[in-house]
Write a protein that holds these residues in place. Sequence first.
Motif, PDB file in Angstrom:
ATOM      1  N   ALA A   7      11.597  14.064 -13.646  1.00  0.00           N
ATOM      2  CA  ALA A   7      11.019  12.727 -13.613  1.00  0.00           C
ATOM      3  C   ALA A   7      11.745  11.795 -14.575  1.00  0.00           C
ATOM      4  CB  ALA A   7       9.526  12.791 -13.942  1.00  0.00           C
ATOM      5  N   VAL A  12      11.440   8.740 -11.598  1.00  0.00           N
ATOM      6  CA  VAL A  12      10.399   8.928 -10.590  1.00  0.00           C
ATOM      7  C   VAL A  12       9.260   9.704 -11.247  1.00  0.00           C
ATOM      8  CG1 VAL A  12       9.862  10.035  -8.386  1.00  0.00           C
ATOM      9  CG2 VAL A  12      12.069   8.907  -8.704  1.00  0.00           C
ATOM     10  N   THR A  13       8.046   9.284 -11.010  1.00  0.00           N
ATOM     11  CA  THR A  13       6.907   9.936 -11.657  1.00  0.00           C
ATOM     12  C   THR A  13       6.715  11.365 -11.143  1.00  0.00           C
ATOM     13  OG1 THR A  13       5.303   9.201 -10.008  1.00  0.00           O
ATOM     14  CG2 THR A  13       5.715   7.719 -11.883  1.00  0.00           C
ATOM     15  N   ARG A  15       4.019  12.667 -10.255  1.00  0.00           N
ATOM     16  CA  ARG A  15       3.116  12.577  -9.103  1.00  0.00           C
ATOM     17  C   ARG A  15       3.908  12.333  -7.816  1.00  0.00           C
ATOM     18  NH1 ARG A  15      -1.661   8.142  -8.200  1.00  0.00           N
ATOM     19  NH2 ARG A  15      -2.473   9.059  -6.310  1.00  0.00           N
ATOM     20  N   LEU A  16       4.894  11.449  -7.878  1.00  0.00           N
ATOM     21  CA  LEU A  16       5.711  11.157  -6.706  1.00  0.00           C
ATOM     22  C   LEU A  16       6.590  12.349  -6.335  1.00  0.00           C
ATOM     23  CD1 LEU A  16       6.070   8.952  -4.676  1.00  0.00           C
ATOM     24  CD2 LEU A  16       7.730   7.868  -6.187  1.00  0.00           C
ATOM     25  N   LEU A  17       7.089  13.071  -7.331  1.00  0.00           N
ATOM     26  CA  LEU A  17       7.873  14.284  -7.054  1.00  0.00           C
ATOM     27  C   LEU A  17       7.020  15.325  -6.336  1.00  0.00           C
ATOM     28  CD1 LEU A  17       9.873  14.566 -10.390  1.00  0.00           C
ATOM     29  CD2 LEU A  17      10.717  13.763  -8.165  1.00  0.00           C
ATOM     30  N   ARG A  18       5.766  15.456  -6.763  1.00  0.00           N
ATOM     31  CA  ARG A  18       4.865  16.384  -6.075  1.00  0.00           C
ATOM     32  C   ARG A  18       4.615  15.932  -4.636  1.00  0.00           C
ATOM     33  NH1 ARG A  18       2.720  16.471 -11.324  1.00  0.00           N
ATOM     34  NH2 ARG A  18       1.158  14.901 -10.838  1.00  0.00           N
ATOM     35  N   TYR A  19       4.510  14.619  -4.441  1.00  0.00           N
ATOM     36  CA  TYR A  19       4.343  14.090  -3.081  1.00  0.00           C
ATOM     37  C   TYR A  19       5.571  14.410  -2.228  1.00  0.00           C
ATOM     38  CZ  TYR A  19       4.069  10.818   0.782  1.00  0.00           C
ATOM     39  OH  TYR A  19       4.077  10.270   2.036  1.00  0.00           O
ATOM     40  N   TYR A  20       6.767  14.249  -2.790  1.00  0.00           N
ATOM     41  CA  TYR A  20       7.989  14.581  -2.043  1.00  0.00           C
ATOM     42  C   TYR A  20       7.964  16.049  -1.610  1.00  0.00           C
ATOM     43  CZ  TYR A  20      10.074  10.217  -3.832  1.00  0.00           C
ATOM     44  OH  TYR A  20      10.364   8.913  -4.129  1.00  0.00           O
ATOM     45  N   ARG A  50      15.204   8.199  -2.992  1.00  0.00           N
ATOM     46  CA  ARG A  50      14.828   6.845  -3.427  1.00  0.00           C
ATOM     47  C   ARG A  50      15.653   5.791  -2.687  1.00  0.00           C
ATOM     48  NH1 ARG A  50      10.353   6.276  -4.332  1.00  0.00           N
ATOM     49  NH2 ARG A  50      10.798   4.254  -5.193  1.00  0.00           N
ATOM     50  N   LEU A  53      14.405   5.503   0.859  1.00  0.00           N
ATOM     51  CA  LEU A  53      13.132   4.790   0.889  1.00  0.00           C
ATOM     52  C   LEU A  53      13.344   3.293   0.693  1.00  0.00           C
ATOM     53  CD1 LEU A  53      10.921   7.299  -1.118  1.00  0.00           C
ATOM     54  CD2 LEU A  53      10.602   6.639   1.286  1.00  0.00           C
ATOM     55  N   THR A  59       9.178   8.660   5.098  1.00  0.00           N
ATOM     56  CA  THR A  59       9.381  10.034   4.640  1.00  0.00           C
ATOM     57  C   THR A  59       9.638  10.968   5.818  1.00  0.00           C
ATOM     58  OG1 THR A  59       6.986  10.380   4.541  1.00  0.00           O
ATOM     59  CG2 THR A  59       8.100   9.802   2.470  1.00  0.00           C
TER      60      THR A  59
END
Length: 122
Positions: A7, A12-13, A15-20, A50, A53, A59
Amino acid sequence: MKIGELAARTGVTPRLLRYYEEVGILHPFRSGNGYRTYGEPAVERVLQIRELLEAGFTTEMIREVLPCLADSDQRAISDCPVVADLDGLRHQLGSIERRIDTLQRNRQAIKAYLRAWEDAGA
């Protein structure tokens, strides 16, 4: 590296890495205790995600095209599965090309302005 380091290195947070990971576009290793760990290539992969996006890819589209982009010398393209939404990809390509054209025009205008400014002795 752990998720916090990835991160920090990518901006990138976590949280966003977990979403990816959840949507299947980032694949961490799992240690025995279940912690996510990432290899060095994950930094480039996250930056690539990124950029896609920011270019307007969803995604879902990213999940389809990432395997095709894995090899920088394009050898992987021949092994890439057919992307389901070719029209969507064509639309995105057109959008990216328009943005590139606009950026190139802006760059040329700024260069011309700077040259004129420098030639005027300012």
